[in-house]
Design an enzyme around this catalytic site. Structure first.
Site, mmCIF file in Angstrom:
data_model
loop_
_atom_site.group_PDB
_atom_site.id
_atom_site.type_symbol
_atom_site.label_atom_id
_atom_site.label_comp_id
_atom_site.label_asym_id
_atom_site.label_seq_id
_atom_site.Cartn_x
_atom_site.Cartn_y
_atom_site.Cartn_z
ATOM 1 N N LYS A 11 0.835 -0.824 -0.357
ATOM 2 C CA LYS A 11 -0.044 -0.180 0.492
ATOM 3 C C LYS A 11 0.589 1.218 -0.257
ATOM 4 O O LYS A 11 2.201 0.987 -0.376
ATOM 5 C CB LYS A 11 -0.810 0.081 0.940
ATOM 6 C CG LYS A 11 -1.772 -1.441 1.005
ATOM 7 C CD LYS A 11 -2.597 -1.469 2.262
ATOM 8 C CE LYS A 11 -3.010 -3.055 2.833
ATOM 9 N NZ LYS A 11 -4.619 -2.784 3.116
ATOM 10 N N HIS A 94 -8.588 -3.842 -5.994
ATOM 11 C CA HIS A 94 -8.248 -4.107 -4.940
ATOM 12 C C HIS A 94 -9.702 -2.657 -3.653
ATOM 13 O O HIS A 94 -10.414 -1.745 -4.751
ATOM 14 C CB HIS A 94 -7.311 -2.927 -4.041
ATOM 15 C CG HIS A 94 -6.337 -3.885 -2.491
ATOM 16 N ND1 HIS A 94 -7.164 -2.614 -1.796
ATOM 17 C CD2 HIS A 94 -6.726 -4.392 -2.132
ATOM 18 C CE1 HIS A 94 -7.067 -3.245 -0.433
ATOM 19 N NE2 HIS A 94 -6.383 -4.429 -1.078
ATOM 20 N N SER A 213 -5.720 -10.159 6.777
ATOM 21 C CA SER A 213 -5.923 -9.829 7.747
ATOM 22 C C SER A 213 -5.189 -11.240 8.202
ATOM 23 O O SER A 213 -4.900 -12.229 9.470
ATOM 24 C CB SER A 213 -6.960 -10.322 8.714
ATOM 25 O OG SER A 213 -7.671 -8.423 9.330
HETATM 26 C C1 PEP Z 1 -4.902 -6.087 1.517
HETATM 27 O O1 PEP Z 1 -4.928 -4.744 1.558
HETATM 28 O O2 PEP Z 1 -4.544 -6.553 0.092
HETATM 29 C C2 PEP Z 1 -4.328 -6.962 2.702
HETATM 30 C C3 PEP Z 1 -5.330 -8.015 3.076
HETATM 31 O O3 PEP Z 1 -4.449 -6.275 3.833
HETATM 32 P P1 PEP Z 1 -3.946 -7.135 5.489
HETATM 33 O O4 PEP Z 1 -4.109 -7.701 5.024
HETATM 34 O O5 PEP Z 1 -3.788 -5.966 6.170
HETATM 35 O O6 PEP Z 1 -5.727 -7.312 5.996
#
Ligand code: PEP
Length: 253
Positions: A11, A94, A213
């Site tokens: 990101k 996304h 997560s």
């Molecule tokens: C993502 O943004 O693609 C993502 C899965 O974030 P996180 O692993 O922090 O939930």
């Protein structure tokens, strides 16, 4: 047999020196994990540096966004050919881009076609919101995103895709879906929708990552499911120890 694929979506994090440091640390472990596909997706400013560092390592590089037109007056955008000069992968659709930047299934479709035309592998993100989940609409939403985002592609093009099922309520919240629930969506909703578009054989070959997560302590549970072919990792991809632990879990599974 589908290979596992673990990709890190950084990101809007890491300056160029920070990105160089993280990639250098990651390579100590990721380089040797050649039984899985693995990639990092840093911000655009770090892509040229990352492309050089990753050359010949077996670790792939992805961008987080691009436009679909070839060139022209589109201030602030990157063209597919510019991304393809540096990367193998491009994240498309996304949920943060859908939520904050107006991306729709229609624009996802344009980007997927542009990516494929330039030899990039799109990682196409789909997933339902908390409200949609609670209203029992997950299957409907996810199938619609697959059909809309991947409309008018041939089976040959379909075979080149990666899908990331990322329930929005699980992204960055620490509240991952259970491995069983995520697998059920992959197996009973996403793969059948892909089979409708591209045929069963192609659908069986497409990698479907789970995202939301994923951490070192829950990764193996996802990777041992029948239809979870890896992970798109956000927060835990920003530290070498957590991302390499997740990649190792994929390699072991
Ligand atoms: C993502 O943004 O693609 C993502 C899965 O974030 P996180 O692993 O922090 O939930």
């Amino acid at each position: 047999m589908r290979r596992k694929f673990v990709a890190g979506n950084w990101k809007m994090n890491k300056t160029i020196p920070e990105a160089r440091q993280l990639i250098t640390e990651l390579l100590l472990t990721l380089k040797s994990l050649d039984g899985i596909d693995r990639a990092v997706c840093p911000p655009s400013t770090s892509l040229p540096m990352a492309a050089k560092l990753l050359q010949g390592t077996g670790v792939g590089l992805g961008a987080q966004n691009m436009y679909w037109e070839d060139s022209g007056a589109f201030t602030g955008e990157l063209a597919p050919a510019m991304v393809a000069e540096l990367c193998e992968y491009i994240i498309v659709g996304h949920s943060e881009r859908r939520q904050y930047f107006g991306e729709t299934d229609g624009t996802v479709n344009l980007k997927v076609k542009a990516a494929l035309a330039h030899g990039l592998t799109p990682i196409v993100c789909i997933g339902e919101s908390l409200e949609e989940n609670q209203a029992g609409k997950t299957a409907e939403v996810v199938s619609r995103q697959v059909r809309g985002g991947l409309a008018d592609l041939t089976p040959e093009q379909g075979a080149k895709l990666v899908i990331a099922y990322e329930p929005i309520w699980a992204i960055g919240t620490g509240l991952a879906a259970t491995a069983e629930d995520a697998n059920a969506i992959h197996r009973d909703v996403v793969r059948p929708a892909l089979a409708e578009l591209f045929g069963e054989q192609v659908a069986q070959g497409i990698q479907i990552q789970y995202g939301g997560s994923v951490k070192p302590d829950n990764a193996l549970g996802f990777f041992t499911q029948s239809d979870i072919d890896g992970a798109l990792v956000g927060g835990a991809s920003l530290k070498a120890d957590s991302f390499t632990a997740i990649a190792k879990a994929a390699a072991e599974s």
